[in-house]
Design a protein around this motif. Sequence first.
Motif, PDB file in Angstrom:
ATOM      1  N   ASP A  85       1.197  -1.114  -0.191  1.00  0.00           N
ATOM      2  CA  ASP A  85       0.418   0.210   0.210  1.00  0.00           C
ATOM      3  C   ASP A  85       1.024   1.243   0.454  1.00  0.00           C
ATOM      4  N   GLU A  86       1.665   1.898  -1.356  1.00  0.00           N
ATOM      5  CA  GLU A  86       2.168   2.256  -1.159  1.00  0.00           C
ATOM      6  C   GLU A  86       1.874   4.284  -0.427  1.00  0.00           C
ATOM      7  N   PRO A 104       5.159   7.721 -19.822  1.00  0.00           N
ATOM      8  CA  PRO A 104       4.581   7.421 -19.701  1.00  0.00           C
ATOM      9  C   PRO A 104       4.521   6.475 -18.808  1.00  0.00           C
ATOM     10  N   VAL A 105       5.005   5.670 -18.498  1.00  0.00           N
ATOM     11  CA  VAL A 105       5.375   4.518 -17.960  1.00  0.00           C
ATOM     12  C   VAL A 105       6.778   4.953 -16.511  1.00  0.00           C
ATOM     13  N   ALA A 106       6.364   4.212 -15.912  1.00  0.00           N
ATOM     14  CA  ALA A 106       7.180   4.711 -14.191  1.00  0.00           C
ATOM     15  C   ALA A 106       7.036   3.784 -13.044  1.00  0.00           C
ATOM     16  N   ALA A 107       8.196   4.301 -12.513  1.00  0.00           N
ATOM     17  CA  ALA A 107       7.686   2.930 -11.677  1.00  0.00           C
ATOM     18  C   ALA A 107       6.898   3.960 -10.610  1.00  0.00           C
ATOM     19  N   GLU A 108       6.638   4.493 -10.361  1.00  0.00           N
ATOM     20  CA  GLU A 108       6.179   5.442  -9.526  1.00  0.00           C
ATOM     21  C   GLU A 108       4.599   5.750  -9.628  1.00  0.00           C
ATOM     22  N   PHE A 109       4.146   4.504 -10.439  1.00  0.00           N
ATOM     23  CA  PHE A 109       2.769   4.293 -11.074  1.00  0.00           C
ATOM     24  C   PHE A 109       2.549   3.017 -10.434  1.00  0.00           C
ATOM     25  N   GLY A 110       3.978   1.818 -10.312  1.00  0.00           N
ATOM     26  CA  GLY A 110       3.350   0.632 -10.173  1.00  0.00           C
ATOM     27  C   GLY A 110       3.127  -0.181 -10.750  1.00  0.00           C
ATOM     28  N   ASP A 111       3.656  -1.267 -10.780  1.00  0.00           N
ATOM     29  CA  ASP A 111       3.261  -2.886 -11.704  1.00  0.00           C
ATOM     30  C   ASP A 111       2.169  -2.458 -12.771  1.00  0.00           C
ATOM     31  N   ALA A 112       2.618  -2.426 -14.154  1.00  0.00           N
ATOM     32  CA  ALA A 112       1.235  -2.410 -15.049  1.00  0.00           C
ATOM     33  C   ALA A 112       0.949  -1.364 -15.015  1.00  0.00           C
ATOM     34  N   ILE A 168       0.771   5.765 -17.492  1.00  0.00           N
ATOM     35  CA  ILE A 168       0.501   7.505 -17.130  1.00  0.00           C
ATOM     36  C   ILE A 168      -1.206   7.373 -17.237  1.00  0.00           C
ATOM     37  N   VAL A 169      -1.880   6.830 -18.092  1.00  0.00           N
ATOM     38  CA  VAL A 169      -3.193   7.374 -18.304  1.00  0.00           C
ATOM     39  C   VAL A 169      -3.888   6.404 -16.900  1.00  0.00           C
ATOM     40  N   ARG A 170      -3.594   5.087 -16.749  1.00  0.00           N
ATOM     41  CA  ARG A 170      -4.312   5.128 -15.304  1.00  0.00           C
ATOM     42  C   ARG A 170      -4.232   5.182 -14.136  1.00  0.00           C
ATOM     43  N   TRP A 171      -3.076   5.978 -13.742  1.00  0.00           N
ATOM     44  CA  TRP A 171      -2.143   6.604 -12.796  1.00  0.00           C
ATOM     45  C   TRP A 171      -2.813   7.334 -12.283  1.00  0.00           C
ATOM     46  N   VAL A 172      -3.244   8.472 -13.933  1.00  0.00           N
ATOM     47  CA  VAL A 172      -3.928   9.548 -13.661  1.00  0.00           C
ATOM     48  C   VAL A 172      -5.429   9.342 -13.023  1.00  0.00           C
ATOM     49  N   SER A 173      -5.798   8.989 -14.001  1.00  0.00           N
ATOM     50  CA  SER A 173      -6.841   8.111 -13.738  1.00  0.00           C
ATOM     51  C   SER A 173      -7.596   7.973 -11.709  1.00  0.00           C
ATOM     52  N   LYS A 174      -6.986   6.961 -11.346  1.00  0.00           N
ATOM     53  CA  LYS A 174      -6.980   6.515 -10.323  1.00  0.00           C
ATOM     54  C   LYS A 174      -6.295   8.138  -9.494  1.00  0.00           C
TER      55      LYS A 174
END
Length: 1002
Positions: free
Chosen positions: A51-52, A918-926, A929-935
């Motif tokens: 749970d980051e 567009p893909v970074a470790a801070e977003f989490g596995d799989a 950036i699109v899904r991370w921003v949405s989250k």
Amino acid sequence: MTNNLVMATSFLGLQALWCNVILLLLSQDIALAQTLPEAQILIAFRNSLVDEKNALLNWQESSTSPCTWTGVSCTSDGYVTGVDLSSMNLKGGEELHIPLCHLPNLISLQLQENCFSGPLPSELSNCTNLEHLNLGANNFGGAVPAQIMSSLPKLKYLNLSMNNFTGALPDAVGNLRNLQSLDLIAMGLSEGLPAELGQLVEIQHLALSWNSFAPEFTLPDTIMHLQRLRWFECAGCGISGALPTWLGELQNLEYLDLSNNLLTGAIPASLMSLQNLQWLELYKNKITGQIPLGIWNLTSLTDLDVSDNLLTGAIPDGIARLENLAVLHLQNNCFEGPMPSSIANLTKLYDVKLYMNKLNGTIPSTLGRNSPLLQFDVSNNQFHGQIPPTLCAQGVLWRLILFNNTLTGNVPESYGNCSSLIRIRMFGNHLSGGLPDALWGLVNLNLLEIYDNELEGNIPAAIANATNLSSLKINNNRFTGRLPPELGHLKKIERFHAHHNNFSGEIPSEIGNLGSSLTDLYLDANSLSGEVPTQIGNLINLVYLGLSSNRLTGPLPPVITNLENLIFLDVSHNFLSGDLSSTISNLNIDRFVTFNCSYNRFSGRFAARSIDLLSLDWFIGNPDICMAGSNCHEMDAHHSTQTLKKSVIVSVVSIAAVFSLAALILIALTNKCFGKGPRNVAKLDSYSSERQPFAPWSITLFHQVSITYKELMECLDEENVIGSGGGGEVYKATLRSGQEIAIKKLWEAGKGMDLHENGFKAEVDTLGTIRHRNIVKLLCCCSSFTTNFLVYEYMPNGSLGEFLHGASKDSTLSDWSVRYKIAVGAAQGLAYLHHDCVPQILHRDIKSNNILLDDEYEARIADFGLAKGLDDDASMSVVAGSYGYIAPEYAYTLNVDEKTDVYSFGVVLMELITGRRPVAAEFGDAMDIVRWVSKQRREHGDSVVVELLDQRIAALSSFQAQMMSVFNIAVVCTQILPKERPTMRQVADMLIDAQKSETETY
């Protein structure tokens, strides 16, 4: 005795009171004993997660009741019934374990939009009371366990969408007899669907879209037993064969989407019995035949989209009986006959697209009077008669597309009052008379294309109000009068085409006020007089300037040398005069595709380098222009001699070709460039250097550039390498002329690759034919049997990716106006590919590393190795593109259209706004950036977006409103469903409109 009785009574009452207290305490202990195990179960689950973001921070062991914990819902007496941990960026271990099924009253478990991976936990089969299970938008993989399907008899809602499962849906799905909603969109299924789906007799919502089912996949006919089904979609599933007739058995169906498949045959008449159907989506298939006459039975229909098929016949009159119809999309078919006049009676119709058919007759004269039309597109048909005056009667029309028909008569005055209009395209008709004055000045108008008609009159001063106009094409008409000085108010205009009219008078000096936007200015074949205004030098981004066949006099302004982007200049057939020597000497004439000064009164003496055999035609008809060391009159004679020689050579070669077929085949093999209409093909050295012995070379020029094979090979030094990728290595070089270029040496065929499989043909076919200031210039291509080279203009500021994520601390990185300029330029370049090229071009690899930056940080779209025309077969055998930028439907279906590029561009905008990759470790596995921003937005609300903005931008608060506007555009571009994304033209317009946000607050 009385006292004893009282005492006894009191004792008994006290005893009863204590009994009640004890019972109460016991009941609380029992409840507490029942609650503590549930808390411990939840704590055990929390301890198994990563749970980051500390989303579950209030899940504490010291708490006796979990009912106040984040995501936990309980009954009134304290039993846990639901756990909702959606969009919390949670992860599990290599395999997720879910002890939550030990909660005896758990009926709802929602874990969607997290980062869980691995197989589905087997413990889920213990959740026997579960009614709602949502595991969508994770990264679960492997086969879907049949055991879970067999053990959840009470399940009503199941969502496994947007995962990476493999194989088939288990037959055991038929055990979920109480299921009402099953969402399996893009979950990775590949082996068809079981017949047992037909056992889900309670189901109302069945979503199967964007799964890559096996070839020749057909829908199981047992689905006809799902009589409660209201929503059924299987778009992009690879369904082949005919549309099933049993679909007509689903009498409760409201939404049917079988688009983007391989369906053939006719639309079955049985579908016409679905009186509850509201949406019928059958577009992008291979359906033939006619629209059934029984269409009028679909009385609830609001959206009919059968576009991009092979349908024939007439549009049935029955469509006009669909009182609820709002969207009518029949484009890209083979429909014939007239448009039913009764369609004008539909009061809810707002979107009509009938383009690319064979429709004829007249457009209904009252269409729009009763309908709130927003879009009306009937282009590329055979409609005749007049334009109805009522299409904008309700004042909301923003897109009026009528081009390539045979329409006649005037453009009705009513359109001058249609302030909502953004795009008007009426070219290629027989329209006559004058254009309404007010129409010229519509303030929201972005595009006015009325060329190739018979229109008359002049351009009124009202044109000054059209401040959003970016494209004005009025060529090939009969317009007269002077070009008004008010044209100088069009600060956003990019293309002004007014050639082949009857304009007279001088070119207004105010034309120079158009500044940095204008790229195309064509005023050829009019009756313009006077001198070419010096203010034309202010048009610093001008690429094409056509002034030929007028009555212009005086000199060519020296400021023409300031136009560094100019590659096309045609001032032929005028009365221009003056010495061109200084102009030519101060001009890099090598870059010009055309520099036509012929048939004027120019003078001057030039070196052979300036006027060589390649460009001799550009200077003939000027008796006082001479080549150094020759008599002035010898130049025209020399040209005539060369022309005669060329004619003789062509004749000889043609005759020899009959007897030398083998030689021609060899020549064809050596010419590896497949550009359409190249500037010139010239054989370089007969043989290459020792590196490539006995390999003949050829070159195809697309822009004027002076380069030899020897000079090219000298540039290929390892010290000059500035990049390397899947296609080859890129070198920076400075030619002897001083011109800086970039050379891409494509990987050789010896690496197991055909010369054209590395993107060479796609790159040449695309860049060899297009010209736009936001598209990188392909100067030339060189080829031999074994190696291909592509030579580009050099971009000194590298790529957008390097700019945003590189190690350098460029001060411009903190300048938001630079980033905004890059975004607008890249959008306009991509919009040009999608909307102005014929055929439309899909880039298919839009990313920040493929957007290059010139010395003024103007964006140039580059790397067209994966590009293809939209009229090509749009189904790929493998996914092309770059991870993090690929649209979800492309990854799952391999079907592409322009909306895949739009998605990728949306990702670029998010990069540009946030400064993150567009893909970074801070977003989490799989997580991209699109899904991370949405989250982030779902978890913290829209206010969190301010925190996501790139903090490196100086004066962040001053640009916050504009940045938020651009962010919202990025979100719209990256919608999961392609049809919800805007077009690139709309994206470019929205980005330009974002400037208005500078004075607004968020």
